[in-house]
Enzyme design. Structure first.
Site, PDB file in Angstrom:
ATOM      1  N   ASP A 109     -10.878 -65.605  -5.485  1.00  0.00           N
ATOM      2  CA  ASP A 109     -12.195 -65.357  -5.281  1.00  0.00           C
ATOM      3  C   ASP A 109     -12.391 -64.044  -5.552  1.00  0.00           C
ATOM      4  OD1 ASP A 109     -14.387 -66.629  -2.568  1.00  0.00           O
ATOM      5  OD2 ASP A 109     -14.460 -64.499  -3.501  1.00  0.00           O
ATOM      6  N   HIS A 122     -14.891 -77.066  -3.110  1.00  0.00           N
ATOM      7  CA  HIS A 122     -13.703 -75.956  -3.043  1.00  0.00           C
ATOM      8  C   HIS A 122     -13.276 -75.684  -1.621  1.00  0.00           C
ATOM      9  CE1 HIS A 122     -17.546 -73.610  -2.767  1.00  0.00           C
ATOM     10  NE2 HIS A 122     -16.684 -72.745  -2.040  1.00  0.00           N
ATOM     11  N   HIS A 167     -11.270 -72.601   0.343  1.00  0.00           N
ATOM     12  CA  HIS A 167     -10.995 -71.232   0.485  1.00  0.00           C
ATOM     13  C   HIS A 167      -9.407 -71.392   1.027  1.00  0.00           C
ATOM     14  CE1 HIS A 167     -14.720 -69.204   0.117  1.00  0.00           C
ATOM     15  NE2 HIS A 167     -15.172 -70.480   0.362  1.00  0.00           N
TER      16      HIS A 167
HETATM   17  P1  5GP Z   1     -19.333 -70.764  -0.495  1.00  0.00           P
HETATM   18  O1  5GP Z   1     -19.924 -71.667  -1.651  1.00  0.00           O
HETATM   19  O2  5GP Z   1     -17.867 -71.395  -0.044  1.00  0.00           O
HETATM   20  O3  5GP Z   1     -20.078 -70.387   0.609  1.00  0.00           O
HETATM   21  O4  5GP Z   1     -18.641 -69.459  -1.208  1.00  0.00           O
HETATM   22  C1  5GP Z   1     -18.447 -69.397  -2.513  1.00  0.00           C
HETATM   23  C2  5GP Z   1     -17.006 -68.554  -3.011  1.00  0.00           C
HETATM   24  O5  5GP Z   1     -17.307 -68.402  -4.446  1.00  0.00           O
HETATM   25  C3  5GP Z   1     -17.488 -67.208  -2.329  1.00  0.00           C
HETATM   26  O6  5GP Z   1     -16.467 -66.749  -1.586  1.00  0.00           O
HETATM   27  C4  5GP Z   1     -17.724 -66.395  -3.640  1.00  0.00           C
HETATM   28  O7  5GP Z   1     -16.939 -64.839  -3.298  1.00  0.00           O
HETATM   29  C5  5GP Z   1     -16.989 -66.958  -4.704  1.00  0.00           C
HETATM   30  N1  5GP Z   1     -17.556 -66.889  -6.090  1.00  0.00           N
HETATM   31  C6  5GP Z   1     -18.787 -66.907  -6.239  1.00  0.00           C
HETATM   32  N2  5GP Z   1     -18.952 -66.784  -7.881  1.00  0.00           N
HETATM   33  C7  5GP Z   1     -17.772 -66.680  -8.143  1.00  0.00           C
HETATM   34  C8  5GP Z   1     -17.221 -66.233  -9.617  1.00  0.00           C
HETATM   35  O8  5GP Z   1     -18.003 -66.229 -10.528  1.00  0.00           O
HETATM   36  N3  5GP Z   1     -15.747 -66.173  -9.716  1.00  0.00           N
HETATM   37  C9  5GP Z   1     -15.141 -66.289  -8.399  1.00  0.00           C
HETATM   38  N4  5GP Z   1     -13.830 -66.197  -8.746  1.00  0.00           N
HETATM   39  N5  5GP Z   1     -15.450 -66.435  -7.236  1.00  0.00           N
HETATM   40  C10 5GP Z   1     -16.840 -66.570  -7.140  1.00  0.00           C
END
Ligand code: 5GP
Length: 131
Positions: free
Chosen positions: A30, A94, A96
């Site tokens: 992340d 996804h 975490h």
């Molecule tokens: P969620 O959708 O589970 O609320 O969070 C999405 C996660 O994806 C976040 O923790 C954010 O930091 C991560 N994220 C968003 N865009 C990118 C990206 O371009 N690259 C990576 N490696 N992680 C990302």
């Protein structure tokens, strides 16, 4: 359907700090980690919610999450690895995976507007990669 940011990563259109890849799953760090080693396990097929995956893909994603969690515990020498399913920011299923030592770390709130620390991320990826 518009490609999600994760599909763009899977297609190699956007770089990532890759940890593991097979035909079905990609795992990478992340960019705004809660802890060192915080990674995302992502099915290559773009489905918004983890709970809507077909059973075979879901079970494979979970098996990879288990494998990477145990690998992170040993490699990073931490006692615990947490897992979260959120999916609010990126509409692509996804999990975490969050290695931690103290529970207060697990509740860290990263600054999502900060510039990613690519030096630290690549050092962690070098330790964790299973490619
Ligand atoms: P969620 O959708 O589970 O609320 O969070 C999405 C996660 O994806 C976040 O923790 C954010 O930091 C991560 N994220 C968003 N865009 C990118 C990206 O371009 N690259 C990576 N490696 N992680 C990302």
């Amino acid at each position: 359907m518009q490609d999600s940011i994760f599909t763009k990563i899977i297609k190699d259109e956007i770089p990532c700090h890759k940890i593991y890849e097979d035909d079905t799953v990609l795992a990478f760090l992340d960019i705004h980690p809660i802890t060192t080693g915080h990674m995302l396990v992502v099915p290559k097929k773009q489905i918004e919610f983890l709970w809507d995956l077909d059973d075979e893909t879901y079970q494979h994603v979970m098996a990879v999450a288990k494998k990477l969690s145990n690998h992170a515990r040993v490699t990073l020498n931490v006692p615990f690895v947490g897992a979260q399913v959120i999916g609010v920011d990126v509409p692509h299923a996804h999990i975490h995976i969050i290695p931690f030592t103290d529970v207060s770390e697990y509740h860290n709130v990263p600054d999502m507007s900060a510039e990613p620390n690519h030096g630290a991320l690549s050092a962690t990826a070098r330790k964790l990669t299973l490619i």
